[in-house]
Design a protein around this motif. Sequence first.
Motif, short mmCIF file in Angstrom:
data_model
loop_
_atom_site.label_atom_id
_atom_site.label_comp_id
_atom_site.label_asym_id
_atom_site.label_seq_id
_atom_site.Cartn_x
_atom_site.Cartn_y
_atom_site.Cartn_z
N HIS A 218 22.70 27.84 -63.99
CA HIS A 218 21.26 27.86 -63.77
C HIS A 218 20.68 29.12 -64.39
CE1 HIS A 218 21.45 24.59 -60.85
NE2 HIS A 218 22.56 25.17 -60.43
N VAL A 219 19.40 29.10 -64.72
CA VAL A 219 18.72 30.26 -65.30
C VAL A 219 17.45 30.53 -64.52
CG1 VAL A 219 17.56 31.16 -67.36
CG2 VAL A 219 19.61 29.76 -67.61
N THR A 220 17.20 31.79 -64.22
CA THR A 220 15.93 32.20 -63.63
C THR A 220 15.47 33.47 -64.31
OG1 THR A 220 14.75 32.54 -61.54
CG2 THR A 220 16.91 33.56 -61.73
N ASN A 221 14.19 33.72 -64.31
CA ASN A 221 13.64 34.89 -64.99
C ASN A 221 12.80 35.70 -64.02
OD1 ASN A 221 14.44 34.33 -67.81
ND2 ASN A 221 13.15 32.54 -67.54
N TRP A 222 12.76 37.00 -64.26
CA TRP A 222 11.88 37.90 -63.53
C TRP A 222 10.87 38.44 -64.52
CZ3 TRP A 222 12.73 43.68 -62.68
CH2 TRP A 222 11.75 44.20 -61.84
N ASN A 223 9.59 38.32 -64.21
CA ASN A 223 8.53 38.73 -65.12
C ASN A 223 8.06 40.16 -64.90
OD1 ASN A 223 7.14 38.40 -62.76
ND2 ASN A 223 5.75 36.83 -63.52
N GLY A 224 8.82 40.95 -64.12
CA GLY A 224 8.47 42.35 -63.91
C GLY A 224 7.36 42.58 -62.90
N THR A 225 7.18 41.63 -62.00
CA THR A 225 6.15 41.77 -60.98
C THR A 225 6.78 41.85 -59.59
OG1 THR A 225 5.86 39.39 -60.73
CG2 THR A 225 4.41 40.52 -62.32
N ASP A 226 5.99 42.38 -58.65
CA ASP A 226 6.44 42.43 -57.26
C ASP A 226 5.98 41.16 -56.54
OD1 ASP A 226 3.72 42.80 -56.70
OD2 ASP A 226 3.95 44.92 -56.18
#
Length: 71
Positions: free
Chosen positions: A33-41
């Motif tokens: 699986h792949v998930t991303n973090w966009n640099g937000t809280d």
Amino acid sequence: MCQSRNLLHISVFDMNGRRVQILLNESVDAGHHVTNWNGTDAAGELVGSGVYFIRMRSDEFEQVRKVVLMK
């Protein structure tokens, strides 16, 4: 063939151990699986550059990785 499902929890923490964001908290099928973090809280605000930790937990597994966010 029955495929296994596990509760998977992925969170981002700052250097002080405070949780910044929950990326995933749901049951998923076994596999890649792949998930991303966009640099937000959690409030949707951009966080500052620096070192963060990504913790992934399931019923049978836990792993922590250090990441560097550069803007």
